[in-house]
Write a protein that holds these residues in place. Structure first.
Motif, PDB file in Angstrom:
ATOM      1  N   SER A 148       0.857  -1.154  -0.022  1.00  0.00           N
ATOM      2  CA  SER A 148      -0.009  -0.037   0.164  1.00  0.00           C
ATOM      3  C   SER A 148       0.883   1.228   0.041  1.00  0.00           C
ATOM      4  O   SER A 148       0.727   2.383  -0.547  1.00  0.00           O
ATOM      5  CB  SER A 148      -0.991   0.044   1.079  1.00  0.00           C
ATOM      6  OG  SER A 148      -0.532  -0.192   2.445  1.00  0.00           O
ATOM      7  N   VAL A 149       1.802   1.200   0.838  1.00  0.00           N
ATOM      8  CA  VAL A 149       2.874   2.551   0.851  1.00  0.00           C
ATOM      9  C   VAL A 149       3.487   2.548  -0.518  1.00  0.00           C
ATOM     10  O   VAL A 149       3.628   3.808  -1.247  1.00  0.00           O
ATOM     11  CB  VAL A 149       3.950   2.157   1.787  1.00  0.00           C
ATOM     12  CG1 VAL A 149       5.043   3.198   1.987  1.00  0.00           C
ATOM     13  CG2 VAL A 149       3.275   2.090   3.279  1.00  0.00           C
ATOM     14  N   PHE A 150       4.006   1.528  -1.069  1.00  0.00           N
ATOM     15  CA  PHE A 150       4.581   1.628  -2.384  1.00  0.00           C
ATOM     16  C   PHE A 150       3.826   2.278  -3.588  1.00  0.00           C
ATOM     17  O   PHE A 150       4.148   3.042  -4.125  1.00  0.00           O
ATOM     18  CB  PHE A 150       5.323   0.107  -2.954  1.00  0.00           C
ATOM     19  CG  PHE A 150       5.765   0.332  -4.281  1.00  0.00           C
ATOM     20  CD1 PHE A 150       7.255   0.735  -4.372  1.00  0.00           C
ATOM     21  CD2 PHE A 150       5.263  -0.358  -5.410  1.00  0.00           C
ATOM     22  CE1 PHE A 150       7.822   0.589  -5.525  1.00  0.00           C
ATOM     23  CE2 PHE A 150       5.660  -0.287  -6.630  1.00  0.00           C
ATOM     24  CZ  PHE A 150       7.263   0.197  -6.526  1.00  0.00           C
ATOM     25  N   LEU A 151       2.542   1.764  -3.669  1.00  0.00           N
ATOM     26  CA  LEU A 151       1.627   2.130  -4.560  1.00  0.00           C
ATOM     27  C   LEU A 151       1.266   3.445  -4.558  1.00  0.00           C
ATOM     28  O   LEU A 151       0.985   4.326  -5.384  1.00  0.00           O
ATOM     29  CB  LEU A 151       0.356   1.244  -4.456  1.00  0.00           C
ATOM     30  CG  LEU A 151       0.471  -0.338  -4.840  1.00  0.00           C
ATOM     31  CD1 LEU A 151      -0.815  -1.040  -4.639  1.00  0.00           C
ATOM     32  CD2 LEU A 151       0.660  -0.437  -6.492  1.00  0.00           C
ATOM     33  N   LEU A 152       0.747   4.033  -3.276  1.00  0.00           N
ATOM     34  CA  LEU A 152       0.359   5.378  -2.947  1.00  0.00           C
ATOM     35  C   LEU A 152       1.554   6.266  -3.159  1.00  0.00           C
ATOM     36  O   LEU A 152       1.409   7.245  -4.111  1.00  0.00           O
ATOM     37  CB  LEU A 152      -0.017   5.605  -1.675  1.00  0.00           C
ATOM     38  CG  LEU A 152      -1.367   4.920  -1.410  1.00  0.00           C
ATOM     39  CD1 LEU A 152      -1.901   5.101   0.114  1.00  0.00           C
ATOM     40  CD2 LEU A 152      -2.589   5.550  -2.173  1.00  0.00           C
ATOM     41  N   ARG A 153       2.724   6.001  -2.770  1.00  0.00           N
ATOM     42  CA  ARG A 153       3.920   6.851  -2.942  1.00  0.00           C
ATOM     43  C   ARG A 153       4.586   6.685  -4.247  1.00  0.00           C
ATOM     44  O   ARG A 153       4.741   7.734  -5.003  1.00  0.00           O
ATOM     45  CB  ARG A 153       5.179   6.586  -1.857  1.00  0.00           C
ATOM     46  CG  ARG A 153       6.446   7.350  -2.069  1.00  0.00           C
ATOM     47  CD  ARG A 153       6.088   8.702  -1.266  1.00  0.00           C
ATOM     48  NE  ARG A 153       7.299   9.404  -1.919  1.00  0.00           N
ATOM     49  CZ  ARG A 153       7.536  10.504  -2.772  1.00  0.00           C
ATOM     50  NH1 ARG A 153       6.473  10.534  -3.584  1.00  0.00           N
ATOM     51  NH2 ARG A 153       8.655  10.926  -3.063  1.00  0.00           N
ATOM     52  N   ASP A 154       4.914   5.588  -4.844  1.00  0.00           N
ATOM     53  CA  ASP A 154       5.861   5.574  -5.788  1.00  0.00           C
ATOM     54  C   ASP A 154       4.761   5.447  -7.303  1.00  0.00           C
ATOM     55  O   ASP A 154       5.467   5.674  -8.472  1.00  0.00           O
ATOM     56  CB  ASP A 154       6.687   4.246  -5.807  1.00  0.00           C
ATOM     57  CG  ASP A 154       7.884   4.653  -4.985  1.00  0.00           C
ATOM     58  OD1 ASP A 154       8.129   5.890  -4.842  1.00  0.00           O
ATOM     59  OD2 ASP A 154       8.757   3.654  -4.786  1.00  0.00           O
ATOM     60  N   VAL A 155       3.709   4.869  -7.177  1.00  0.00           N
ATOM     61  CA  VAL A 155       2.979   4.829  -8.413  1.00  0.00           C
ATOM     62  C   VAL A 155       1.838   6.055  -8.604  1.00  0.00           C
ATOM     63  O   VAL A 155       1.658   6.567  -9.477  1.00  0.00           O
ATOM     64  CB  VAL A 155       2.080   3.210  -8.378  1.00  0.00           C
ATOM     65  CG1 VAL A 155       1.151   3.158  -9.714  1.00  0.00           C
ATOM     66  CG2 VAL A 155       3.203   2.292  -8.443  1.00  0.00           C
ATOM     67  N   GLU A 156       1.091   6.365  -7.371  1.00  0.00           N
ATOM     68  CA  GLU A 156       0.247   7.250  -7.403  1.00  0.00           C
ATOM     69  C   GLU A 156       0.590   8.721  -7.219  1.00  0.00           C
ATOM     70  O   GLU A 156       0.073   9.692  -7.624  1.00  0.00           O
ATOM     71  CB  GLU A 156      -0.988   7.134  -6.476  1.00  0.00           C
ATOM     72  CG  GLU A 156      -1.666   5.684  -6.949  1.00  0.00           C
ATOM     73  CD  GLU A 156      -2.298   5.595  -8.243  1.00  0.00           C
ATOM     74  OE1 GLU A 156      -2.653   6.869  -8.742  1.00  0.00           O
ATOM     75  OE2 GLU A 156      -2.363   4.700  -8.915  1.00  0.00           O
TER      76      GLU A 156
END
Lengths: 89, 198
Positions: B145-153
Motif C-alpha cells: 500500500s505504501v509503495f503504490l500510493l507513494r511511487d505509483v500514485e
C-alpha cells in the motif's frame, strides 16, 4: 556488501538513506558524500541504479492500467450517474 | 501516476450537485481502480472496492472538513476498503503481524547484477510485465500500500502517511523495504534472463 569509503560513508549508510536520496530529500552535503561513495563502490552503485529502475518500471507498467469500460459503466450505474457516462472524451 | 487534481467545488459536492459528483468520479476512479487492482490482485475485488469507495465518499462528503486534501481523503477511504477486503478474504491473515522488525535491522540486498541498462523494450516485454505483477503480489500488503500510493500514485510522504494513518517515519521505513524487496525480486528475474540470452 561491507565497504567503507575514505569519507566515512558506509554501504549501510547508503542503504539507510537510499530512499531519501532517490526522492531528493537529503541535504546537498549528504548527497555529495553518497555520490562519492558510489563512485568507489560498485555494489552500491548497482543497488541505486536497479532500485531507481525498479520504481520507474512499476510506474510505467501500472500507469497503463485502465478501467475496463464495463467496470466504469457499472460504477456510474451504481452511483446513479448513468446519464454522465457519455461525457468521457 | 496521479492525475492533476481537478478544480472541484467542495460546496457543490457537499450539496450533492450531480454534475460535480460525476466530475469527481471521472477524475479519481482511474486511480482508485488502479490502486485497488494492485492491492488486491483480483479484478472482481477491485471493482467492489471501487464501488464501495465512491458510495462512501458520496455519503461522507457532507462531513468532509478539508483537513487533508480531497484526493488524500479519497485514497484513505479506498486504502481502508482494500485492507478490509483483504481481512475478509483471508481472516487468518494478520496484517498487524505482517511487517516484522519495522524499525530494526536494514534489509540487505543480495542480487548484485546490473540490469538497469537493459533496453526498456526488454525490461517491459510481456513476460517481464507478468513478473512485475507477480512480484508486487508477493510484497507484504502493508508495504504494497505504501509503495503504490507513494511511487505509483505519486503521493508525498506526508499524504501517504495521512492516507494510511501512519507516521511519516513509518512510511519512509516501509517505502525503503518495499523498494528493496521489489528490486531484489526483479534483479533475480532479469539476472536469469540476461544469463539465458548469453
Amino acid at each position: 556488501m561491507i565497504h567503507t569509503h575514505e569519507n566515512g560513508i558506509t554501504c549501510q549508510d547508503l542503504l539507510l538513506n537510499l530512499s531519501s536520496y532517490i526522492d531528493g530529500d537529503l541535504e546537498e552535503s549528504m548527497c555529495e558524500e553518497l555520490k562519492r561513495h558510489m563512485e568507489g563502490c560498485q555494489n552500491c552503485r548497482v543497488v541505486f541504479d536497479t532500485t531507481t529502475r525498479t520504481i520507474y518500471l512499476y510506474q510505467s507498467r501500472i500507469e497503463r492500467d485502465e478501467i475496463p469500460p464495463e467496470v466504469r459503466e457499472r460504477l456510474y450505474s451504481k452511483l446513479n450517474l448513468d446519464d454522465f457516462l457519455k461525457t468521457k472524451a | 501516476m496521479t492525475e492533476i487534481e481537478p478544480e472541484l467545488s467542495l460546496d457543490l459536492l457537499r450539496a450533492g450537485d450531480r454534475n460535480e459528483l460525476a466530475r469527481l468520479v471521472e477524475a479519481y476512479s482511474p486511480s482508485i481502480y488502479r490502486l485497488a487492482s494492485r492491492m488486491l490482485g483480483n479484478a472482481q475485488d477491485a471493482e467492489d472496492v471501487l464501488q464501495t469507495t465512491f458510495l462512501k465518499v458520496f455519503k461522507a462528503l457532507a462531513d468532509f472538513e478539508g483537513r487533508s486534501s480531497l484526493s488524500t481523503w479519497i485514497y484513505r477511504i479506498a486504502a481502508n476498503e482494500a485492507l478490509m477486503m483483504m481481512r475478509r478474504k483471508q481472516p487468518a491473515y494478520s496484517l498487524d503481524e505482517e511487517v516484522e522488525d519495522e524499525e530494526g535491522g536494514t534489509y540487505q540486498p543480495k542480487e548484485m547484477a546490473d540490469w538497469s541498462a537493459l533496453p526498456e523494450a526488454q525490461l517491459l516485454d510481456v513476460e517481464a510485465q507478468k513478473q512485475l505483477d507477480r512480484a508486487i503480489q508477493t510484497l507484504p500488503a502493508k508495504l504494497r500500500s505504501v509503495f503504490l500510493l507513494r511511487d505509483v500514485e505519486g503521493l508525498s510522504i506526508r499524504e501517504t502517511a495521512e492516507a494510511l494513518s501512519l507516521t511519516e517515519t513509518n512510511v519512509k521505513t516501509r517505502l525503503l523495504r518495499a523498494r528493496l524487496f521489489l528490486r531484489e525480486q526483479l534483479s533475480a528475474y532479469y539476472t536469469e534472463k540476461m544469463a539465458l540470452e548469453k
